[in-house]
Design an enzyme around this catalytic site. Sequence first.
Site, short mmCIF file in Angstrom:
data_model
loop_
_atom_site.label_atom_id
_atom_site.label_comp_id
_atom_site.label_asym_id
_atom_site.label_seq_id
_atom_site.Cartn_x
_atom_site.Cartn_y
_atom_site.Cartn_z
N HIS A 1 -9.66 0.43 -11.02
CA HIS A 1 -9.27 1.40 -9.98
C HIS A 1 -7.83 1.84 -10.17
O HIS A 1 -7.52 3.03 -10.20
CB HIS A 1 -9.49 0.78 -8.60
N PHE A 2 -6.93 0.87 -10.36
CA PHE A 2 -5.53 1.33 -10.40
C PHE A 2 -5.11 1.84 -11.77
O PHE A 2 -4.08 2.50 -11.88
CB PHE A 2 -4.54 0.33 -9.78
N HIS A 3 -5.95 1.60 -12.79
CA HIS A 3 -5.64 2.29 -14.05
C HIS A 3 -6.10 3.75 -14.00
O HIS A 3 -5.57 4.58 -14.74
CB HIS A 3 -6.21 1.53 -15.25
N HIS B 1 0.81 -1.21 0.00
CA HIS B 1 0.00 0.00 0.00
C HIS B 1 0.85 1.27 0.00
O HIS B 1 0.62 2.15 -0.84
CB HIS B 1 -1.07 0.01 1.09
N ARG C 1 -10.21 -10.56 -12.17
CA ARG C 1 -8.95 -9.95 -12.62
C ARG C 1 -7.89 -11.04 -12.75
O ARG C 1 -8.15 -12.19 -12.43
CB ARG C 1 -8.50 -8.86 -11.65
N ARG C 2 -6.72 -10.68 -13.21
CA ARG C 2 -5.56 -11.57 -13.35
C ARG C 2 -5.93 -12.87 -14.08
O ARG C 2 -5.53 -13.95 -13.66
CB ARG C 2 -5.02 -12.00 -11.98
N TYR D 1 1.48 4.97 -2.61
CA TYR D 1 1.72 6.37 -2.24
C TYR D 1 3.10 6.84 -2.67
O TYR D 1 3.31 8.02 -2.93
CB TYR D 1 1.48 6.59 -0.74
FE1 HAS Z 1 -5.93 1.84 -4.22
C1 HAS Z 1 -6.11 -1.61 -4.59
C2 HAS Z 1 -7.91 1.64 -1.45
C3 HAS Z 1 -5.55 5.23 -3.70
C4 HAS Z 1 -3.36 1.88 -6.50
N1 HAS Z 1 -4.95 0.42 -5.35
C5 HAS Z 1 -5.17 -0.93 -5.36
C6 HAS Z 1 -4.26 -1.56 -6.26
C7 HAS Z 1 -3.45 -0.58 -6.77
C8 HAS Z 1 -3.90 0.67 -6.20
C9 HAS Z 1 -2.29 -0.76 -7.72
O1 HAS Z 1 -8.95 -0.52 0.43
C10 HAS Z 1 -4.23 -3.05 -6.62
C11 HAS Z 1 -3.24 -3.84 -5.85
C12 HAS Z 1 -3.27 -5.29 -6.29
O2 HAS Z 1 -2.61 -5.62 -7.29
O3 HAS Z 1 -4.02 -6.07 -5.68
N2 HAS Z 1 -6.65 3.18 -2.86
C13 HAS Z 1 -7.45 2.90 -1.83
C14 HAS Z 1 -7.76 4.13 -1.10
C15 HAS Z 1 -7.11 5.13 -1.75
C16 HAS Z 1 -6.39 4.53 -2.84
C17 HAS Z 1 -8.61 4.27 0.11
N3 HAS Z 1 -4.72 3.28 -4.97
C18 HAS Z 1 -4.72 4.60 -4.62
C19 HAS Z 1 -3.71 5.30 -5.36
C20 HAS Z 1 -3.08 4.35 -6.14
C21 HAS Z 1 -3.73 3.10 -5.89
C22 HAS Z 1 -3.40 6.76 -5.22
C23 HAS Z 1 -1.96 4.49 -7.09
C24 HAS Z 1 -1.30 5.58 -7.35
N4 HAS Z 1 -6.85 0.32 -3.24
C25 HAS Z 1 -7.59 0.45 -2.11
C26 HAS Z 1 -8.00 -0.88 -1.64
C27 HAS Z 1 -7.49 -1.80 -2.53
C28 HAS Z 1 -6.77 -1.02 -3.52
C29 HAS Z 1 -8.80 -1.22 -0.46
C30 HAS Z 1 -7.62 -3.33 -2.46
C31 HAS Z 1 -8.77 -3.81 -3.24
C32 HAS Z 1 -8.81 -5.34 -3.24
O4 HAS Z 1 -9.72 -5.89 -2.60
O5 HAS Z 1 -7.97 -5.99 -3.85
C33 HAS Z 1 -7.10 6.60 -1.31
O6 HAS Z 1 -5.79 7.06 -1.18
C34 HAS Z 1 -7.86 7.48 -2.23
C35 HAS Z 1 -7.99 8.89 -1.67
C36 HAS Z 1 -8.23 9.88 -2.76
C37 HAS Z 1 -9.17 10.81 -2.78
C38 HAS Z 1 -9.30 11.70 -3.99
C39 HAS Z 1 -8.84 13.14 -3.74
C40 HAS Z 1 -8.89 13.90 -5.02
C41 HAS Z 1 -7.92 14.75 -5.46
C42 HAS Z 1 -8.08 15.39 -6.83
C43 HAS Z 1 -8.50 16.82 -6.73
C44 HAS Z 1 -8.83 17.36 -8.08
C45 HAS Z 1 -8.69 18.67 -8.43
C46 HAS Z 1 -9.05 19.10 -9.80
C47 HAS Z 1 -8.22 19.70 -7.51
C48 HAS Z 1 -10.13 10.99 -1.67
C49 HAS Z 1 -6.70 15.05 -4.67
C50 HAS Z 1 -10.51 19.35 -9.81
C51 HAS Z 1 -10.98 20.15 -10.93
C52 HAS Z 1 -12.22 20.02 -11.46
C53 HAS Z 1 -12.68 20.96 -12.43
C54 HAS Z 1 -13.12 18.91 -11.11
#
Ligand code: HAS
Length: 551
Positions: free
Chosen positions: A373-375, A222, A438-439, A226
């Site tokens: 999700h991760f794409h 995890h 998947r996989r 980050y």
């Molecule tokens: Fe994830 C699985 C939970 C973030 C990557 N994640 C994965 C896997 C990868 C991955 C590679 O809880 C698969 C691993 C594998 O091979 O099995 N992930 C989360 C959570 C977050 C999260 C809670 N993941 C990421 C990020 C990744 C990433 C970042 C890569 C860079 N993830 C999971 C969980 C799994 C998981 C489970 C396991 C699932 C399973 O069962 O296998 C959090 O960090 C997300 C928080 C993000 C936010 C969004 C904030 C928005 C922002 C953008 C602002 C936009 C602006 C522009 C300012 C709350 C900062 C706006 C302008 C406009 C005009 C609209």
Amino acid sequence: MSTNELIIPKKDSKLYMSFMYVTYISLLVGGLMGLLQTLVRSGKYTLPFNIDYYTILTVHGVILGLVLTTFFIIGFQFSLMGKTVGMTDKQRKVAWLAFWVMVVGTVMAAITILVGEASVLYTFYAPLRAHPAFYFGLAFVIVGSWIAAFVNFRQLYVWKKAHKGEKSPLLAFMVIINMLMWFIASLGVASAVIIQFIPWSLGYAETINVLLSRTLFWYFGHPLVYFWLLPAYMAWYAIIPKIIGGKLFSDSLARLAFILLLLFSIPVGFHHQLTEPGIDPTWKFIQVVLTFMVIIPSLMTAFSIFATFEETGRRKGYQSLFGWFKKLPWKDVRFLAPFIGMVAFIPGGAGGIVNASYQMNALIHNTIWVTGHFHLTAATTVILTFFGITYWLVPHLTGRRLTPKLNKLGIIQTYIWTIGMTIMSTSMHIQGLLGGPRRSNFSEYAGGEQVATWISYQVSQAVGGTILFIGIILMVYIFIQLTFFAPRGVEEFPIAQESDNAQPAPKFLENWYLWIGITIALILFAYTIPVFDILKHSPPGSIPFDWPIGR
Ligand code: HAS
């Protein structure tokens, strides 16, 4: 010429560019594998020469998820450190050592996978066994990255000694946080590789404790995501404001967000193991709560970026509610690519929150929803930001210019990527909700009724994958142009300044003992009892399984 535009010494730029070469070679190789995967899964294409689906899947995951990211990040971070706190000759030598150790490890692992001796995917889950050279290769990559981390630590230390009482430059502070997190997290995977996988693959140990190996992997896995995200955040907080003609929104808020990411990104690995038997549900629940804590700094980042956009627009005189938004530099690819990355993180992050929600995880775990999700997160948010960085970093390092024509090609590339990824990732999410695994290689699963509903989504994924591969070829072309052929000139290294009325950052934000202490305390709290349980109550270990069978 401002300090931001000062050309980087040749010996430094050579080092940083070496990391970029590996990055873009990886993009081409890994991307081609991705294209092949989506074609195979559409059911309309079979791989030639008996190539195994899981071999290309492993190449794809390892080369893009581990090699491309690590090389880009370490190269980019070296450039940030060099620019903000400097690099001595001795540090540069050790940085080269880091580079070569990582290259040797990458080549070892890559050859082992390509000859079909390590079709174990990027998570190399036991009891699947790879050839020992694969694990040794991974160990080299990790050790190389540790050497890089210690060079970064040393760079800041030397700077601090020469600037007593001053706060460290924001970007240097962020790099140190990322490398601290990486170092602490990779101790987990390194111990699994050295203590469990290597002796087992060499035949010195007959069995492996599967649950322990997966737990150690996700202790690292995890924070790994980050480790990819934080360099993108570095650009969002401290570089994009300069590109749009603004200033830092808040230096202290940025530092606090990075500290929270350090504290909460490690003790949460169980959210990848929620369906894994053998771990007490109470500890899973505790780690789910900690996962929700790690969402907070991302929400702080969203707030901060919005505020930067609005403040910059208003300073330029756009008064209406959203007038400032229209005036953002949409035609500057250095802004557009990361911006689309930010937008993608809204559904990407929301999907992460779904994944982390204990009950909902049961619905999506091991389905292709997770791949979707991760794409969105890694392959759009992070990668588009890395592309955005490339458009100014590479010409800055090679002494060339991002010409209007290359800028335009970059904008086309960004839109191609956005379209390809929207098609591919959306269909992955939907197919996942319909139960698509998947996989997995293409299969009609003996003509199951539900399976028939997946096929059209798999075809869409192939369409998206093909569009993305066109985007990759274009990106590699732009990289080659920026490196070797674009006209000579000076490209800015954009670092945003603090606003004139900024409050001084509180000193405790740079109390490393405090933050490292709390990080370790949280890890011990979240992992000590469950790991003790795993060691005490595990079922008998597993003998190895080789893929392809009979290898
Ligand atoms: Fe994830 C699985 C939970 C973030 C990557 N994640 C994965 C896997 C990868 C991955 C590679 O809880 C698969 C691993 C594998 O091979 O099995 N992930 C989360 C959570 C977050 C999260 C809670 N993941 C990421 C990020 C990744 C990433 C970042 C890569 C860079 N993830 C999971 C969980 C799994 C998981 C489970 C396991 C699932 C399973 O069962 O296998 C959090 O960090 C997300 C928080 C993000 C936010 C969004 C904030 C928005 C922002 C953008 C602002 C936009 C602006 C522009 C300012 C709350 C900062 C706006 C302008 C406009 C005009 C609209």
